[in-house]
Write an enzyme that holds these catalytic residues in place. Structure first.
Site: not given
Lengths: 148, 480
Positions: B202-203, B206, B384, B403-404, B406, B479
């Site tokens: 998931n890193h 962007e 985001s 944090h994100g 999920g 990605k």
């Protein structure tokens, strides 16, 4: 290739590996993990590495072993196609009730090349999460989840 | 078991302290009624399990992006007293100081969109990513030690970015108390060629534009304007941090026998804070945190260079300034107030972001009137967010928020779902250019595999533990 299947878990991936002996189940867990990293058909046998790990439980031995393979891959790019396990034994009980488990094996494979080999999952570590090593009806079964 | 949960208000539910034996405090999960339906039983168990650990204060908490992790749930926040409390590597995670940084720019969306294919191509070439990729930086044991002590400062000294960047990073990009002598030779080896690499899974990196502003005054103070381009970087301490975690889980497993700590789950392995094992873990964890801050600093530098190359403009004209950099997998010793009493606590945030309020002494001066910028990445297709920390977060959640997004789909499920589809083309049709090293990464990471980030952010905003400032939409994605 090996006798294993993937476990679906949200966020990460796992393996179920089988064997008529514990050695065989460990071997299939090793190959199963490699197959999560890349397509094993594309890996050649060019290099060998003799590895050994120790732990004070069988669960610990499996986790340490898979983490050793992950370390070799993530650090040197070394990925195996063939695994031969020479020793896998546990001595029961010292005074503290801890076992000494040992594994030594030879891995044959090559260095991963992102240009030639497909990258699938980047495995960070093997975990104790839902870890199981069991023998039922003469068949060994290992379940292990990896952090991705 | 889930019927034992009690709704406190529209944004949170309680796990009563009698939910399971051994709980020292209750649990609180920040979810509205919609997200509550998506709760995994196992993740609720994990929040309850954490409540059994010695020295836990107030409650074992989880943010709306909660999902099952190892030992601690992802999205978990837990604080422990320094005396009688514990530290657990499972409360931090394998990817120590996985985190997010955001850069602003003067570029407008339309200008950027015209060159997006070129830009994404250059970014993809300049920033190493993917399984088995090697970085452009080679560390030797000497400079790796320096890096572990100095974090992003080390990177700036090597010419990656500017000194002004350092003031806009959590902990100044360098947390005190790192001890390189506690790092195993394996971790040193594993980290040698991975500095300045994005990783996989998931890193991402962007290129985005600001499509919605919720708080104009705050956004302007941060330098965020509608339709301006931003760059978000999400990565961590790479193999170095994973090895540190692996090494110390073994240490902690021995520690639970030594200190006779009874645990409901082996993955909660921990040690009393005052023990040598805990001190060593914290010092090694801090070294890994510094590795991650240096990593994001190097990657940001190359991203700036890519923009300069593609847009042929001066750094001043592009105005690519760092907004902030947050850690979302870390344990820190912080000052908090519990029941009117000032206390030093060790706060574990595993998939949770610090969200300190205006006026907090740990914030850089420029952000002290505003509160801490909080950066929440969503999936690669949707959005985001930029939020700000609040006083309420300080009171309720030890200054923490989500944090994100999920995940809601497993990786294999996502890959199956994407069979026969060209995810990159679907993205391109939506105006998002993607490049990925791994063939399956895009399938694993497609939007449908994640919860809708907006629903997660809405909960923390409505709960008042952070407040929305701006929404960012993707234009180009790299990605691993």
């Amino acid at each position: 290739m090996g006798n294993f299947e993937y476990i679906d878990i949200s966020g990460d991936v796992g393996l179920r590996a089988f064997g008529s002996t514990l050695k065989e189940a460990f071997l299939n867990a090793s190959l199963g993990m490699y197959s999560l990293i890349t397509n094993l058909d594309s890996i050649a046998v060019e290099k060998t590495a003799a590895l050994s790990v120790e732990s004070h439980s069988l669960d610990g031995l499996l986790v340490s072993w898979l983490n050793e393979l992950i370390f070799r891959f993530d650090t040197y790019g070394f990925i195996g196609k063939k695994v031969t396990i020479d020793t896998l034994e546990c001595d029961t009980g010292n005074r503290a009730g801890l076992n000494t488990c040992k594994l030594s094996a030879v891995i044959e494979g090559e260095e991963f090349d992102p240009g030639r080999h497909e990258g699938k999952f980047l495995i960070k570590a093997a975990t104790y999460h839902r870890l199981r090593i069991e023998k039922t009806d003469g068949q060994w079964e290992i379940s292990v989840i990896f952090d991705i | 078991m889930l019927e034992k949960l009690k709704r406190i208000d529209e944004t949170k539910i309680e796990i009563p302290a009698d939910y399971k034996p051994g709980m020292r405090v209750g649990g609180i999960i920040y979810v509205d009624e919609v997200l509550e339906k998506a709760l995994e039983t196992q993740s609720v168990e994990q929040v309850a399990n954490v409540a059994t650990l010695p020295g836990i204060v107030k409650a074992s908490m989880a943010m709306p992006d909660i999902h099952t992790g190892y030992g601690f749930a992802i999205g978990g926040v837990a604080a422990f007293e320094l005396e009688g409390g514990i530290v657990s590597p499972g409360g931090v995670g394998y990817d120590i100081n996985c985190g997010v940084r955001l850069l602003r720019s003067n570029l407008k969306r339309e200008e950027a969109a015209l060159r997006m294919k070129d830009l994404v191509g250059v970014l993809y070439t300049e920033i190493p990513s993917g399984v088995g990729s090697k970085g452009k930086i080679r560390l030797d044991p000497g400079n790796e030690r320096e890096l572990l002590l100095r974090g992003a400062r080390w990177a700036v000294e090597q010419g990656f970015g500017n000194a002004e960047d350092l003031g806009k990073i959590e902990s100044g990009g360098c947390i005190d108390g790192a001890d390189p002598s506690l790092i195993s030779s394996k971790a040193y080896e594993r980290g040698r060629a991975q500095q300045g690499t994005l990783g996989s899974g998931n890193h991402f990196l962007e290129v985005q534009y600001i499509d919605e502003i919720y708080d104009e005054k705050a956004a302007n103070s941060l330098g965020l304007f509608k339709d301006h381009v931003t760059v978000m970087i999400h990565t961590g301490s790479r193999g170095f941090g994973h090895q540190v975690c692996t090494d110390f889980l073994e240490v902690m497993e021995r520690a639970i026998n030594k200190y006779r700590i009874g645990l409901p789950d082996k993955e909660l392995a921990c040690a009393p804070l005052e023990s040598p094992e805990a001190r060593d873990y914290l010092a090694a964890m801090r070294a890994a945190a510094n590795y991650a801050w240096a990593n994001r600093q190097c990657i940001m530098h190359w991203a700036r260079e890519a923009f300069l190359k593609v847009f042929q403009a001066s750094p001043k004209k592009l105005g690519m300034e760092l907004i902030y950099d947050v850690a979302h997998n870390i344990a820190k010793i912080e000052d908090h107030e519990v029941n009117g009493k000032k206390m030093k606590l060790i706060v574990h945030r595993k998939g949770a972001t610090r969200a300190f309020p205006p006026g907090h002494p740990e914030l850089p001066e420029i952000y002290r009137p505003l509160g801490q910028p909080v950066l929440i990445p969503g999936d690669m297709g949707r959005a985001s967010y930029v939020l700000l920390g609040t006083e309420k977060a300080m009171k309720e959640t030890f200054g923490s928020t989500c944090h994100g997004a999920g995940r809601i789909m497993s990786r294999h499920q996502a890959i199956k779902r994407a069979k026969g589809r060209a995810i990159w083309r679907e993205m391109e049709d939506r105006g998002i250019i993607v490049r990925s090293a791994g063939r399956e990464t895009l399938a694993e990471e497609m939007s449908e595999a994640y919860k809708d980030i907006s629903s997660v952010v809405d909960v923390v905003h409505r709960a008042g533990i952070s407040k929305k400032v701006a929404r960012l939409r993707p234009l180009g994605v790299i990605k691993g």
